[in-house]
Each structure stands twice: as structure tokens, then as C-alpha cells.
Design a protein around this motif. Sequence first.
Motif, short mmCIF file in Angstrom:
data_model
loop_
_atom_site.label_atom_id
_atom_site.label_comp_id
_atom_site.label_asym_id
_atom_site.label_seq_id
_atom_site.Cartn_x
_atom_site.Cartn_y
_atom_site.Cartn_z
N MET A 35 0.03 3.13 -3.36
CA MET A 35 -1.09 4.05 -3.14
C MET A 35 -0.72 5.30 -2.36
O MET A 35 -1.10 6.41 -2.75
CB MET A 35 -2.23 3.34 -2.40
CG MET A 35 -3.02 2.35 -3.23
SD MET A 35 -2.39 0.69 -3.08
CE MET A 35 -3.87 -0.24 -2.73
N SER A 53 -4.27 9.39 -1.12
CA SER A 53 -4.12 8.46 -0.02
C SER A 53 -3.10 8.98 0.98
O SER A 53 -2.22 9.78 0.64
CB SER A 53 -3.63 7.09 -0.53
OG SER A 53 -4.50 6.54 -1.49
N GLU A 70 -7.22 2.44 -5.45
CA GLU A 70 -6.64 1.23 -6.00
C GLU A 70 -5.26 1.61 -6.54
O GLU A 70 -4.96 2.77 -6.77
CB GLU A 70 -7.51 0.67 -7.12
CG GLU A 70 -8.95 0.35 -6.70
CD GLU A 70 -9.81 -0.10 -7.88
OE1 GLU A 70 -9.39 -1.04 -8.60
OE2 GLU A 70 -10.88 0.49 -8.09
N HIS A 114 -3.67 3.06 5.16
CA HIS A 114 -4.09 3.47 3.83
C HIS A 114 -5.50 4.08 3.87
O HIS A 114 -6.51 3.43 3.60
CB HIS A 114 -4.06 2.33 2.81
CG HIS A 114 -4.50 2.77 1.45
ND1 HIS A 114 -5.38 2.05 0.66
CD2 HIS A 114 -4.22 3.90 0.73
CE1 HIS A 114 -5.60 2.69 -0.46
NE2 HIS A 114 -4.90 3.82 -0.45
N GLN A 146 -6.32 -2.43 6.08
CA GLN A 146 -7.05 -1.21 5.74
C GLN A 146 -8.35 -1.04 6.54
O GLN A 146 -9.03 -0.03 6.38
CB GLN A 146 -7.40 -1.21 4.25
CG GLN A 146 -6.19 -1.24 3.34
CD GLN A 146 -6.58 -1.31 1.88
OE1 GLN A 146 -6.81 -0.29 1.24
NE2 GLN A 146 -6.65 -2.52 1.35
N ASN A 194 -10.98 3.05 3.25
CA ASN A 194 -11.16 2.51 1.91
C ASN A 194 -12.32 1.51 1.92
O ASN A 194 -12.20 0.40 2.41
CB ASN A 194 -9.88 1.83 1.45
CG ASN A 194 -9.98 1.31 0.02
OD1 ASN A 194 -10.98 1.52 -0.67
ND2 ASN A 194 -8.94 0.64 -0.42
N PHE A 219 0.83 -1.21 0.00
CA PHE A 219 0.00 0.00 0.00
C PHE A 219 0.87 1.26 0.00
O PHE A 219 0.53 2.26 -0.65
CB PHE A 219 -0.95 0.00 1.19
CG PHE A 219 -1.86 -1.20 1.24
CD1 PHE A 219 -2.31 -1.80 0.08
CD2 PHE A 219 -2.25 -1.73 2.45
CE1 PHE A 219 -3.14 -2.91 0.13
CE2 PHE A 219 -3.09 -2.84 2.52
CZ PHE A 219 -3.53 -3.43 1.35
#
Length: 521
Positions: free
Chosen positions: A75, A81, A470, A311, A296, A374, A71
Motif C-alpha cells: 500500500m 498511502s 486496500e 498506513h 493501522q 484507514n 502494508f
Amino acid sequence: MNKKTIIRKFSVAAAALALAATAPACSDLLDQEPQGQWTMDDVEGGAHLSEVLSLYTDIRSYNITAGIPAFLVHMVRSEDSNKGSMATDGAENENMWDRFQYDASNGPMEAYWTQNYSIIHKANTVIDQLGDPASLSADDLTLRGECCFFRAYCYFNLVRAFGQVPLIDFHIENADQANVAKSAEGDIYRLIDSDLQFAEQHLPLEWESRYTGRLTFGAARALHARTYMQRGDWGNMLAAAQAVIGLGIYDLSTPYDRIFREESENGPESVWELQCTATTALPASTDIGSQFCQVQGVRGAGDNNLGWGWHMATEEILDAFETGDPRKNETLLFYTRPGETWDQLVSLYGAPADGNQPYGEKFASDDCVGRFYNKKAYCSRTLRQTYGSNEGFWFNVRLIRFSDVVLMAAEAACELGGEANLATAREYLEMVRSRARGTATDILPEVTTDDQEELRQAIRRERRAELALEPDRFYDLVRWGTAEEVLGPLGYQPRNRYLPLPQSQVDASNGVLVQNPDYAS
């Protein structure tokens, strides 16, 4: 819920038998052949097949697709993010990944590097054992194709993240053989192209149901399109994406609010999806599941504690969706902090409560870095009760969705330009917007512009909305040449396109592996 095939290390079968002996209450479950799960009796093809199947478990691991290292690399470096969790939880990673203060000794970065190379070495070993492709059976050619895909995937991870890296495409007999210098990016991409071409030639279009989740031609061709996209090779990118679209196997019929729910796993949008599951005996096993949701998941208390809270989304992505875009409420999971009420949160963000209380739940959390979780990693309340776990180890990981492929085709056609290509790009763009729009008529209007730059910006906005939270927004910004403009306020500089090589790897090489020049001491 769809039946799932779990591609995993076969040692799990032995573990399950051991559990049966110690957990009588679960014996009725373990005495049955697991649904959609392979056992040793299912295996045809001997040791090579089992070694290839073990690569699926490795790809599903914490360090490369389902945990903090993945992550952070893929991201968190974007503006949409952030690290998430509490400020004191892994505090050193905020400066590293949110503020671009790269540290060559960062632990998650090294774990990401090591896992990619571990899979590369395993794939090399099986390729070496299989021998000359000219003498292989069709089944063994398929196995080699799977190994080539995984090697290409891992090298694509590495070349995007680090730039020049050691190219090792042979079986390692001893550790000294792995101590090689960096290769040019062009050489890395030549291996990626060769591996994916082989995979495309020898992987099937589809598998029988017991092998759901194994790699296909569509997965290989879609990954190839993504590699062309990173290089700005629009012609090859369009051809690869259209080859997947033209198969007629995949479509956008799944409503957006169902894509990331368990009942839609392995649906018509899934081009490459990692298979995960759990049992009442193994509710949180990474041998058969993953930590994708756990890492997450909402940091809360009691039944509302779904994970670690890493994240999280930023205010920037909240504001990036067009007015009324229903994808916002299927991407961002709002929560209340202690002392707040849900009504206050709805008033603050103007969001309908029913869109942000999945399965009727309200969340209370500690003081996390971010404001939004998320929702694409939100697991079923029913299955939490079934498995006795809140952390969603059974939740499949979607790595390539068909909408991504369609948007790749749209972007490539737009960049090639010309009246016909722009019309094609608009058609593909509308496919994605139409699905997002659903039955509504007053949101997400069709893009009709004939201006190439306007269409380019529309496609870029669509990628951001459709694929929010994503992988790989950061890499989109880098390849578009907009990273410095967008991420500069966060500390990004042009050198931050690439990470430093893990310092431990440089030190262990005795001068063979040279640190990236922007980070050399």
C-alpha cells in the motif's frame, strides 16, 4: 455478528486449557466449545489436515497480510498511502517506502520475503508428504489444492515485488537445497498457473459452516484473474473473473458502509477472507486473531488509542473521489489534533461530521505523518468493551472482494475492445457504481461512453475509489505503465518497479543468489 471459524494452529487449544486453569473468572467461557472455532475433536483427516490448517494461521501473520511489512510493500508505495505514525517512529521506512530510496537491508522487506518463503516451504512439505495426486482420495486432493493455492499466492507476492526470485517447488531436506539461483519471471508464473489450475479443480464451491474461511474454487479463480491482470493477459483474465461472477454465490448486496464492519464478515461479497477472533481470555492473540487493526489503528490516548497509526491516507486520495461519493467517508477516518475542534476539521475538509465519527467517537492524536486513518480497519466499539481491548484482533481481513472481481472483468472486457466487450465492461462498471450510489440519484452517474479510452480511464478511477487503501494500488500503476508519471514526484524511477533482494539473503548464498541488477553494488 456472524459466527466465525478460526483456522489456526492446534497448539492454541492447549493454550486455552492452560488459561482455564489460571483464570477462574473466564471458566464459563472456556468450558464451552468456542463458537465457530475448531477443536481437536473436530479434526478429520489426520496430520495432513492439521498442517494445512496451520497455513491459514501463517497467511494471517504480521509479515504478510496484517502488519507493517505487508502494508509497506502493498500500500504505502502508492500515492494514496504513506507510512503514517509519527515521523520518528520507524523513520527509516519513510525514505524507503514513501520516497523510493530502496535499501537492500530494510528489515520489513526481509521479513516479507522470509514469511512468503516460509509458507512456500511448508506447502511444499505437505505436497511432498501427500504424494502422487493420482493415488489421493478426494479429501487429500482438496488438501493439496489448498497447499497449491497458498504456494501460488506467495509466489505471486514475490514475483510482483522482486521480479526474478528462487523457484523452490520441492520439499527441503537440508538448508543447502534452498540455496538456488533466481528463476525467470515466466517460470514463476508457470508454477503459479499450474498451482491455481490444480486448486480450481479440487477446491469446493463452498464449505459447510464449521469450515467457513477455507479456500474455495471462487478464491482460486479470483486469484488467478489477478495474476492474469498483472500480466495483461486480458482474455484469460476475463474468463477467470466471469467464472467467479457466473457462480451466483457472490453479490454486491452489502451496502458499502457495512462491508468493513464486523457484522458483515463472511458476507456475500467475501471471496477470500481471513478468519480472526478474540476471547476475553485471549483478547490480543495472533494465534486466533491478527494485528491488522492494531497496526493501522488511531494513535490516541486512553480509550481513543486504537493502535499504532501506520498506513495512513494522503491528501491525494481525499481528492480522488467524485463529488458526493459516499465511499470517501467509509474509507477515510478523519481526526482532530490537539488544539483543533471537530468543527474546524469539518470546515477544512467539507465532510459531514456524522460520516466521520464512527459510533459517535471523536479522536485526538499526536502529530502523525498523515491526516486520515484507514476506516476499513476500524473496529467495533462494542467489541472493544466486550474483549477489553481497543486493538481489534478479532477483525477479519478481506483479501479478495467480489467488487474487485467485477472490476477485473470490466477492465479485461474494455481492453479486449469491440462493441460487445465494451458493453460488457460498462455493465460490470455500473454494478459497482450502483452499489456505491445506493438510493441517491444525483451522484456517481452511469458511465455510458462508447469510447474505449474514456471507458478505460473510468474503470481505472473506479478501482482507485472502490479499493482505496486496500492492496494493490501500486501494482495497478506499475502494470498500467503510469507509475513514473504518478509517482515520479515522490522519487519513483522505472527501476523501483522491483525491490532489491534482501541483502542478507544474497550474502548468505555465497554467490548463488545475485542481487537485482539495478541495486547491485
